[in-house]
Design an enzyme around this catalytic site. Structure first.
Site, PDB file in Angstrom:
ATOM      1  CG  HIS A  92      -2.080  -1.125   1.066  1.00 57.68           C
ATOM      2  ND1 HIS A  92      -2.430  -1.661   2.307  1.00 57.68           N
ATOM      3  CD2 HIS A  92      -2.776  -1.674   0.176  1.00 57.68           C
ATOM      4  CE1 HIS A  92      -3.184  -2.831   1.853  1.00 57.68           C
ATOM      5  NE2 HIS A  92      -3.585  -2.591   0.641  1.00 57.68           N
TER       6      HIS A  92
ATOM      7  CD  GLU B 291      -0.187   0.368   4.425  1.00 57.56           C
ATOM      8  OE1 GLU B 291       0.402  -0.612   4.462  1.00 57.56           O
ATOM      9  OE2 GLU B 291      -1.524   0.244   4.507  1.00 57.56           O
TER      10      GLU B 291
ATOM     11  NE  ARG C 242      -6.188  -0.027   0.622  1.00 62.13           N
ATOM     12  CZ  ARG C 242      -6.178  -0.756   1.946  1.00 62.13           C
ATOM     13  NH1 ARG C 242      -5.527  -0.050   2.869  1.00 62.13           N
ATOM     14  NH2 ARG C 242      -6.446  -1.901   1.894  1.00 62.13           N
TER      15      ARG C 242
ATOM     16  CG  HIS D  68       0.463  -4.164   5.153  1.00 61.54           C
ATOM     17  ND1 HIS D  68      -0.066  -3.916   3.976  1.00 61.54           N
ATOM     18  CD2 HIS D  68       0.707  -5.646   4.906  1.00 61.54           C
ATOM     19  CE1 HIS D  68      -0.125  -4.832   3.049  1.00 61.54           C
ATOM     20  NE2 HIS D  68       0.254  -6.185   3.533  1.00 61.54           N
TER      21      HIS D  68
ATOM     22  CD  GLU E 156      -1.905  -3.560   9.154  1.00 65.87           C
ATOM     23  OE1 GLU E 156      -1.453  -2.243   9.015  1.00 65.87           O
ATOM     24  OE2 GLU E 156      -2.350  -3.945   8.257  1.00 65.87           O
TER      25      GLU E 156
END
Length: 304
Positions: free
Chosen positions: A49, A52, A107, A177, A251
């Site tokens: 993405h 990020e 994104r 991510h 994440e």
């Protein structure tokens, strides 16, 4: 990437696995000591993405740290001697560049749609595993657009082809991510327990414990569907369904204060702690999984 490849020829091999929608090479760095013997491998991708940014920063950091600590860090040396690492620093290279030049919060990929003016596909909804079901959108203008068909995006197709080719050797898949401070494992697309749950849960626990040891930053961990949300067509689920037993999605920092705009000062600590987690997962591949241990650890570390 070019500089690292030039200065560390004995440990690095850089190659392209295809081209992006806009024609840019999709570079992968293979890290590991050259040996003829069969070696297990770990795949790590960053920047699926575009917005990020801490993702590509971590992939660069991982490569730098692995090479610079090879001589004096016995753990890293063992990992590099016994494993191969395939590092893809920027998966969604078109989107990443667009996020630098035009739209910081972009994104998706940058592919064009025939019917709509909206561009791009969510590269983490475009995989051939429960494609375009719950948690993905069929509308081209949405951020979670699944694409016209699975692997419609050349970036996704290239990585899927590479992983299929090397699936017998790749034992771990790690996708980086942001943000949420979580370590996720399958399944994303359904509420169900994976067959090797004990081993993967134990690996995740050990990884977040190692991460916590750096700065006391707490990560939640567990199946993606219950820990984050249900999503279909994800790379992690695809990797797991295609025979890669340890499939994870990180994440990274933070939990929303800075969000995608993580300041430069936090690159170092974020990457330092994540490095510990990824090294722990990788080290686990070199020994057989001992099931059942995670239950004791849960009692010792209830905050995790």
């Amino acid at each position: 990437m070019f500089e690292i490849n030039r200065t560390h020829p004995h440990l690095v091999d850089m190659f392209s696995i295809g081209r992006s929608y806009e024609g840019r090479p999709l570079y992968v760095l293979q890290l590991g000591k050259r040996t003829r013997s069969y070696k297990k491998a770990v795949w790590i991708d960053c920047g699926v993405h575009a917005r990020e940014w801490i993702g590509p920063a971590f992939c660069q950091w991982f490569v730098k740290e692995a090479l610079h600590s090879y001589q004096h860090d016995s753990v890293m040396r063992r990992l590099m001697n016994q494993l191969n690492f395939y590092i893809m620093p920027v998966f969604n290279v078109d989107g990443y560049i667009f996020s630098w030049t035009t739209d910081r919060f972009w994104r998706k990929t940058r592919s064009k749609n025939v019917k709509y003016h909206c561009r791009g596909v969510d590269a983490n909804r475009n995989w051939k595993v429960k494609w375009c079901e719950e948690g993905a959108s069929s509308h081209p203008c949405d951020d979670t657009y699944c694409g016209p068909f699975p692997e419609s995006e050349p970036e996704v197709k290239a990585v899927a082809k590479f992983l299929r080719k090397h699936k017998k050797r790749v034992k771990a898949y790690v996708s980086i991510h942001a943000y949420a401070q979580m370590l996720l494992y399958p399944y994303s697309y359904k509420y169900a327990t994976i067959p090797n749950f004990n081993c993967v849960e134990s690996a995740a626990h050990n990884a977040v414990t190692a991460l916590y040891s750096a700065y006391g930053v707490r990560y939640r961990y567990g199946p993606a569907s219950t820990t984050l949300y249900v999503s279909s067509g994800s790379s992690m689920d695809w990797a797991y369904r295609n025979g890669i037993p340890y499939a994870f999605a990180f994440e990274l920092r933070d939990t929303g204060y800075f969000g995608f705009l993580l300041p430069e000062a936090l690159i170092n600590p974020t990457c330092t702690e994540t490095m510990r987690a990824v090294k722990t997962i990788s080290s686990g591949l070199l020994k057989k999984c001992e099931t059942g241990m995670y239950q004791l650890d849960r009692e010792r570390y209830p905050y995790l």
